[in-house]
Design an enzyme around this catalytic site. Structure first.
Site, PDB file in Angstrom:
ATOM      1  N   LYS A   1     -16.227  21.965  97.265  1.00 15.00           N
ATOM      2  CA  LYS A   1     -15.767  20.819  98.073  1.00 15.00           C
ATOM      3  C   LYS A   1     -14.945  19.859  97.228  1.00 15.00           C
ATOM      4  O   LYS A   1     -15.023  19.873  95.985  1.00 15.00           O
ATOM      5  CB  LYS A   1     -16.955  20.052  98.666  1.00 15.00           C
TER       6      LYS A   1
ATOM      7  N   GLY B   1     -16.984  17.924  89.704  1.00 12.66           N
ATOM      8  CA  GLY B   1     -17.133  17.089  90.907  1.00 12.66           C
ATOM      9  C   GLY B   1     -16.823  17.868  92.176  1.00 12.66           C
ATOM     10  O   GLY B   1     -16.557  17.298  93.225  1.00 12.66           O
TER      11      GLY B   1
ATOM     12  N   GLY C   1     -19.991  22.824  92.586  1.00 14.31           N
ATOM     13  CA  GLY C   1     -20.176  24.264  92.365  1.00 14.31           C
ATOM     14  C   GLY C   1     -21.642  24.679  92.369  1.00 14.31           C
ATOM     15  O   GLY C   1     -22.024  25.606  93.078  1.00 14.31           O
ATOM     16  N   GLY C   2     -22.477  23.973  91.606  1.00 16.20           N
ATOM     17  CA  GLY C   2     -23.903  24.307  91.532  1.00 16.20           C
ATOM     18  C   GLY C   2     -24.600  24.093  92.869  1.00 16.20           C
ATOM     19  O   GLY C   2     -25.459  24.890  93.270  1.00 16.20           O
ATOM     20  N   SER C   3     -24.215  23.048  93.582  1.00 18.56           N
ATOM     21  CA  SER C   3     -24.817  22.758  94.892  1.00 18.56           C
ATOM     22  C   SER C   3     -24.419  23.816  95.915  1.00 18.56           C
ATOM     23  O   SER C   3     -25.233  24.242  96.743  1.00 18.56           O
ATOM     24  CB  SER C   3     -24.364  21.386  95.395  1.00 18.56           C
ATOM     25  N   ALA C   4     -23.151  24.244  95.860  1.00 21.27           N
ATOM     26  CA  ALA C   4     -22.686  25.293  96.769  1.00 21.27           C
ATOM     27  C   ALA C   4     -23.461  26.584  96.500  1.00 21.27           C
ATOM     28  O   ALA C   4     -23.867  27.290  97.433  1.00 21.27           O
ATOM     29  CB  ALA C   4     -21.187  25.529  96.576  1.00 21.27           C
TER      30      ALA C   4
ATOM     31  N   ASP D   1     -25.923  16.833  97.601  1.00 26.05           N
ATOM     32  CA  ASP D   1     -24.842  17.385  98.426  1.00 26.05           C
ATOM     33  C   ASP D   1     -25.077  18.840  98.840  1.00 26.05           C
ATOM     34  O   ASP D   1     -24.197  19.464  99.420  1.00 26.05           O
ATOM     35  CB  ASP D   1     -23.450  17.171  97.794  1.00 26.05           C
TER      36      ASP D   1
HETATM   37  O1  C5P Z   1     -29.037  14.737  93.937  1.00 23.43           O
HETATM   38  P1  C5P Z   1     -28.501  15.300  92.685  1.00 23.43           P
HETATM   39  O2  C5P Z   1     -29.556  15.996  91.864  1.00 23.43           O
HETATM   40  O3  C5P Z   1     -27.302  16.164  92.866  1.00 23.43           O
HETATM   41  O4  C5P Z   1     -28.001  14.062  91.836  1.00 23.43           O
HETATM   42  C1  C5P Z   1     -27.727  14.143  90.463  1.00 23.43           C
HETATM   43  C2  C5P Z   1     -27.668  12.736  89.898  1.00 23.43           C
HETATM   44  O5  C5P Z   1     -26.522  12.049  90.397  1.00 23.43           O
HETATM   45  C3  C5P Z   1     -28.835  11.843  90.255  1.00 23.43           C
HETATM   46  O6  C5P Z   1     -29.895  12.002  89.366  1.00 23.43           O
HETATM   47  C4  C5P Z   1     -28.216  10.464  90.166  1.00 23.43           C
HETATM   48  O7  C5P Z   1     -28.125  10.064  88.817  1.00 23.43           O
HETATM   49  C5  C5P Z   1     -26.795  10.687  90.635  1.00 23.43           C
HETATM   50  N1  C5P Z   1     -26.591  10.386  92.071  1.00 23.43           N
HETATM   51  C6  C5P Z   1     -26.622   9.069  92.488  1.00 23.43           C
HETATM   52  N2  C5P Z   1     -26.406   8.782  93.811  1.00 23.43           N
HETATM   53  C7  C5P Z   1     -26.143   9.769  94.702  1.00 23.43           C
HETATM   54  C8  C5P Z   1     -26.101  11.122  94.285  1.00 23.43           C
HETATM   55  C9  C5P Z   1     -26.329  11.395  92.956  1.00 23.43           C
HETATM   56  O8  C5P Z   1     -26.851   8.150  91.702  1.00 23.43           O
HETATM   57  N3  C5P Z   1     -25.905   9.456  95.970  1.00 23.43           N
END
Ligand code: C5P
Length: 304
Positions: free
Chosen positions: A9, A97, A100-103, A135
């Site tokens: 994305k 950004g 990739g890992g989330s997909a 995401d």
């Molecule tokens: O949710 P995810 O594990 O992908 O998020 C990784 C890091 O990105 C979180 O630990 C946080 O530091 C940051 N993050 C955030 N606010 C969001 C999404 C991610 O601060 N809405």
């Protein structure tokens, strides 16, 4: 063997509303799936294992693919004893950004549902995706979406038929670090209503004029190649250019495919550069297929 493609994305728009008590950031963001991406394959095996064709990618429980597999086994007693040998063929750059890992995590859920014949209900799948990362729920849906909360509260938007040029500087960015660089006083720009209106209009110039990413100023201050990539895209003729998500990849908006290819062919890009097309939810659908008999087209590609 079952396989699945996981297109990445870009965030066409990203406004940070506030920093939350739990450390996450409240967002208003427009996710857009673009073509290309990774391919994940799996066959039944004793135990769980992951192999990856790209050095430097963890193949232990730090990888969201294995975390997704473990979560599915944990939530579904009937598959708790099942195993899978997973193979990840990485195309989406890491620390870009582009999710990739989330997909890959969303793709792993869909792939193992098929391999283990353990279909998930929509709410169960979304809840598990949100537990894997902010995401990941978007990747179950694909296409174009307005996201709020930490990124997991989603509403579909019509997909703009836009052509993008991506440029990924060599330096990658870690997401937690990127959020720590955010300063409430920086950023700014169009409201999400103004942006989604421009998106619905479909004019690339109007969309390009309203691109926003509140993480960009802080991240760019630490990674100057991001500014260089934006400036290169604009000099090459892009109508607008922004960092995607937490960076470091930058996308430029082109007038059409031909324009995108001309931009991407300009000399001396400050990173790996390629053309990408915005995919609809139907084009981005995570559909596992049986492999072995054919080389399947990647997401968004025409069958050979
Ligand atoms: O949710 P995810 O594990 O992908 O998020 C990784 C890091 O990105 C979180 O630990 C946080 O530091 C940051 N993050 C955030 N606010 C969001 C999404 C991610 O601060 N809405």
């Amino acid at each position: 063997m079952w396989c699945i493609d996981s297109p990445p994305k870009v965030n066409l728009y990203l406004r940070i509303v506030r920093r939350r008590e739990d450390g996450y950031h409240e967002l208003e963001t427009v996710f857009q799936t673009v073509d290309g991406g990774d391919r994940l394959c799996a066959r039944e095996a004793e135990g769980l294992s992951l192999a990856c064709d790209t050095p430097g990618i963890p193949v232990d429980e730090h990888n969201l693919v294995l975390r997704a597999a473990l979560l599915l086994r944990d939530r579904r007693p009937e598959v708790a004893a099942r195993g899978a040998a997973l193979e990840l063929s990485k195309r989406t750059p890491v620390g870009a950004g582009m999710g990739g890992g989330s997909a890959d995590a969303a793709a792993a859920l869909r792939l193992l549902e098929a391999l283990w014949n353990a279909p998930l209900g929509p709410e169960e799948a979304t809840e598990m995706a949100a537990a894997l990362g902010s995401d990941v729920p978007f990747f179950l849906m694909g296409g174009t979406a307005l996201a709020r909360g930490r990124g997991e509260t989603l509403g579909p938007l019509p997909t703009p038929r836009l052509w993008l040029v991506l440029c990924k500087p060599e330096t990658g960015v870690g997401t937690p670090w990127a959020y720590r660089q955010w300063n409430p006083g920086s950023g700014g720009g169009a409201s999400v209503e103004e942006f989604t209106q421009a998106l619905a209009g479909g004019d690339p110039g109007c969309v390009a004029a309203l691109l926003r990413n509140d993480l960009e100023p802080g991240v760019e201050a630490g990674v100057p190649q991001i500014r260089a990539a934006r400036e290169w895209l604009l000099r090459a003729g892009a109508l607008g250019a922004r960092m995607t998500g937490s960076g470091s990849a930058v996308f430029g908006i082109a007038r059409d495919e031909e324009h995108a290819r001309r931009i991407a062919a300009q000399p001396d890009p400050p990173g790996v550069t390629w053309v990408a097309r915005c995919l609809t939810a139907a084009e981005a659908r995570l559909s596992p297929y049986r492999s072995g008999s054919r080389e399947a087209p990647r997401a968004g590609e025409e069958p050979a």
